[in-house]
Design an enzyme around this catalytic site. Structure first.
Site, PDB file in Angstrom:
ATOM      1  N   GLU A 121       6.975 -10.095  14.379  1.00 18.43           N
ATOM      2  CA  GLU A 121       6.565 -10.636  15.674  1.00 18.43           C
ATOM      3  C   GLU A 121       6.761 -12.148  15.727  1.00 18.43           C
ATOM      4  O   GLU A 121       7.193 -12.701  16.728  1.00 18.43           O
ATOM      5  CB  GLU A 121       5.093 -10.287  15.933  1.00 18.43           C
ATOM      6  N   ARG A 159       0.814  -1.220   0.000  1.00 23.87           N
ATOM      7  CA  ARG A 159       0.000   0.000   0.000  1.00 23.87           C
ATOM      8  C   ARG A 159       0.847   1.268   0.000  1.00 23.87           C
ATOM      9  O   ARG A 159       0.378   2.329  -0.407  1.00 23.87           O
ATOM     10  CB  ARG A 159      -0.995  -0.026   1.161  1.00 23.87           C
TER      11      ARG A 159
END
Length: 172
Positions: free
Chosen positions: A96, A59
């Site tokens: 993560e 994006r």
């Protein structure tokens, strides 16, 4: 900035339970709001001599390409692996739950070139930090970075490090 928030849709429990996804597609679909968004993103960098805008996949391409046009600069995509033909330069970064990589075409930036990073969202800051490390390998002058949305609770700004500014239009 308030009108941008009204065009960012909250999608609860997407992509996983407990997450509130910030959907920018209504903002993109509103021609006037999208133009105002690009104007607002570009404003701090007007007259700053930005020569290249690096948009972070995917994006970040939308905002980065429009910003490059507004700033009369070139556009350089920072891609996920396997999307650019070789030779490429790569930066690995920690997620993560794993590792990812960003790549740029070798020779896409020149030493001393004034570069702006662009993305849609700043969350944990890992991707933006990797993008910064990647472009700095070219000896560029980093003008800064801009994002449409900053998720403040994720504390991604702490990973920005350095003196170049990081600007966000909307904060949650």
């Amino acid at each position: 900035m308030q009108d941008f928030q009204t065009l960012i849709r909250e999608v609860p429990d997407f992509p996983t339970p407990g997450v509130i996804f910030r959907d920018i597609t209504p903002l993109l679909a509103d021609a006037g709001a999208f133009a105002r968004c690009i104007d607002a993103l570009a404003e701090p960098w007007l007259g700053q001599g930005v020569q290249a805008v690096c948009g972070i996949e995917s994006r970040g391409f939308i905002f980065g390409a429009a910003l490059a046009q507004k700033l009369n600069a070139g556009f350089v995509p920072l891609r996920k692996p396997g999307k650019l033909p070789p030779p490429v330069v790569e930066e690995r970064y920690q997620l993560e739950y794993g590792v990812d990589r960003l790549q740029i075409r070798e020779g896409a930036l020149k030493p001393g070139e004034r570069v702006l990073l662009a993305d849609d969202v700043l969350a944990t800051g890992g991707t933006l930090a990797a993008a910064r490390a990647l472009v700095e390998r070219f000896g560029v002058a980093l003008a800064g970075a801009c994002v449409v949305i900053e998720l403040e609770a994720m504390q991604g700004r702490k990973r920005w490090n350095g003196t170049s500014p990081l600007r966000a239009l909307v904060r949650y």
